[in-house]
Motif scaffolding. Structure first.
Motif, PDB file in Angstrom:
ATOM      1  N   GLY A  66      66.778  39.146  94.420  1.00  0.00           N
ATOM      2  CA  GLY A  66      67.332  39.939  93.312  1.00  0.00           C
ATOM      3  C   GLY A  66      67.143  41.407  93.628  1.00  0.00           C
ATOM      4  O   GLY A  66      66.621  42.178  92.825  1.00  0.00           O
ATOM      5  N   ASP A  88      71.051  39.174  96.560  1.00  0.00           N
ATOM      6  CA  ASP A  88      71.393  39.418  95.156  1.00  0.00           C
ATOM      7  C   ASP A  88      72.683  38.675  94.817  1.00  0.00           C
ATOM      8  O   ASP A  88      73.548  38.495  95.671  1.00  0.00           O
ATOM      9  N   ALA A 117      68.818  33.663  94.311  1.00  0.00           N
ATOM     10  CA  ALA A 117      67.425  33.671  94.768  1.00  0.00           C
ATOM     11  C   ALA A 117      66.930  32.244  95.010  1.00  0.00           C
ATOM     12  O   ALA A 117      66.229  31.976  95.980  1.00  0.00           O
ATOM     13  N   LEU A 130      61.438  41.545  91.774  1.00  0.00           N
ATOM     14  CA  LEU A 130      61.085  42.490  90.711  1.00  0.00           C
ATOM     15  C   LEU A 130      62.209  42.658  89.707  1.00  0.00           C
ATOM     16  O   LEU A 130      63.369  42.896  90.081  1.00  0.00           O
TER      17      LEU A 130
HETATM   18  C1  LIG Z   1      67.172  44.490  86.870  1.00  0.00           C
HETATM   19  S1  LIG Z   1      67.921  44.246  88.417  1.00  0.00           S
HETATM   20  C2  LIG Z   1      66.540  44.540  89.497  1.00  0.00           C
HETATM   21  C3  LIG Z   1      66.947  44.946  90.877  1.00  0.00           C
HETATM   22  C4  LIG Z   1      65.801  45.289  91.814  1.00  0.00           C
HETATM   23  N1  LIG Z   1      64.925  44.151  92.020  1.00  0.00           N
HETATM   24  C5  LIG Z   1      65.043  46.458  91.257  1.00  0.00           C
HETATM   25  O1  LIG Z   1      64.002  46.230  90.632  1.00  0.00           O
HETATM   26  O2  LIG Z   1      65.507  47.614  91.429  1.00  0.00           O
HETATM   27  C6  LIG Z   1      68.091  42.499  88.530  1.00  0.00           C
HETATM   28  C7  LIG Z   1      68.912  42.049  89.714  1.00  0.00           C
HETATM   29  O3  LIG Z   1      68.746  40.654  89.901  1.00  0.00           O
HETATM   30  C8  LIG Z   1      69.995  40.079  90.242  1.00  0.00           C
HETATM   31  N2  LIG Z   1      69.899  38.649  89.881  1.00  0.00           N
HETATM   32  C9  LIG Z   1      69.729  38.105  88.651  1.00  0.00           C
HETATM   33  N3  LIG Z   1      69.606  36.763  88.732  1.00  0.00           N
HETATM   34  C10 LIG Z   1      69.692  36.460  90.050  1.00  0.00           C
HETATM   35  C11 LIG Z   1      69.611  35.239  90.795  1.00  0.00           C
HETATM   36  N4  LIG Z   1      69.429  34.069  90.187  1.00  0.00           N
HETATM   37  N5  LIG Z   1      69.726  35.296  92.138  1.00  0.00           N
HETATM   38  C12 LIG Z   1      69.936  36.482  92.775  1.00  0.00           C
HETATM   39  N6  LIG Z   1      70.018  37.663  92.130  1.00  0.00           N
HETATM   40  C13 LIG Z   1      69.878  37.652  90.790  1.00  0.00           C
HETATM   41  C14 LIG Z   1      71.013  40.900  89.464  1.00  0.00           C
HETATM   42  O4  LIG Z   1      72.301  40.826  90.042  1.00  0.00           O
HETATM   43  C15 LIG Z   1      70.398  42.300  89.562  1.00  0.00           C
HETATM   44  O5  LIG Z   1      70.865  43.004  90.680  1.00  0.00           O
END
Ligand SMILES: C[S@@+](CC[C@H](N)C(=O)[O-])C[C@H]1O[C@@H](n2cnc3c(N)ncnc32)[C@H](O)[C@@H]1O
Length: 252
Positions: A66, A88, A117, A130
């Protein structure tokens, strides 16, 4: 490794929007809404410092689940010179991540993949997840991808005042211990940490929204709803909840 399906985001718009704290109906506006900020909740300097404290260096392989716009991978590749994989579900953010990797001269050490993920295979020296899942979901997922003796970093909002509905930092420490892992560092932010960072991010996003002039009435309404949800989340993080983050060594 997960499939590199550029349309994956469309299938998972609800989970993506939820993890970003905006209404699902605003999915089509996400790139524009978050355009002014790269870190979508995480603090790259702090996280990279934690990775370093966990022994991550030049020969390590780091996975960021993510990863959003890839800020952790980019900073870790630059500072620690490790190899990073960011995954992501939303391809829009990964386009920015790849562009930044080229700008920073770390494209050789960073790979960004569209995927979920939970579909990632293999194990890594260090795994970061995170601002994506609640801690009870993040920990099993990251420890499965972390080599024994490697480290992982997870976060969540913990309860600091009275109330229920979220874990306390002590609950998280106890849970990690029960799994046979060891907390190397814990950081619970103060209300002023949250104010400083989140208000700056909010102001940048709000200014960006004002600049999106070509909008329909529906889009204006959605952008207002996104801002309102963000404002409410910031209020919570200065009230009963605080962002917290753990560096953990994986046991057996
Ligand atoms: C709030 S953002 C956080 C991004 C990064 N980790 C940060 O803290 O800057 C959440 C991210 O998780 C991704 N996301 C949510 N569920 C996911 C999943 N099941 N698998 C992969 N990515 C996911 C979203 O697309 C988004 O880019």
């Amino acid at each position: 490794m997960a499939a590199n399906d550029p349309n994956l985001g469309l299938k998972h718009r609800r989970v993506i929007a939820r993890s970003l704290g905006v209404p699902e109906a605003a999915f089509g506006l996400l790139e524009q809404f978050f355009e002014p900020i790269d870190a979508l909740g995480s603090q790259p300097d702090r996280v990279v410092e934690m990775l370093k404290a966990g022994g991550v260096g030049k020969n390590a392989r780091v996975l960021d689940l993510g990863c959003g716009k890839g800020v952790i991978a980019l900073r870790a590749a630059k500072v620690l010179r490790c190899a990073c994989v960011g995954v992501d579900a939303f391809s829009g953010f990964l386009r920015t991540a790849r562009h930044r990797a080229a700008q920073l001269g770390v494209a050789e050490r960073c790979r960004f993949r569209v995927g979920l993920a939970q579909d990632v295979k293999g194990t890594f020296d260090a795994v970061v997840c995170l601002n994506v899942f609640p801690i009870e979901r993040a920990i099993p997922l990251v420890r499965q991808r972390t080599k024994i003796g490697g480290v992982y970093i997870v976060d969540d909002a913990v309860l600091v005042g009275k109330g229920t509905g979220a874990p306390r930092a002590a609950d998280v420490r106890a849970w990690i211990g029960e799994l046979g892992d060891r907390v190397l560092r814990e950081r619970v932010e103060t209300a002023s940490d949250v104010r400083r960072r989140e208000h700056a991010n909010f102001r940048a996003i709000e200014a960006g929204v004002r600049q999106i002039t070509e909008r329909t009435a529906r889009e204006r309404k959605l952008l207002r709803a996104c801002l309102a949800q963000k404002r409410a989340a910031i209020r919570m993080l200065q009230g009963p909840l605080r962002p917290a983050c753990w560096l953990v060594e994986r046991g057996h």
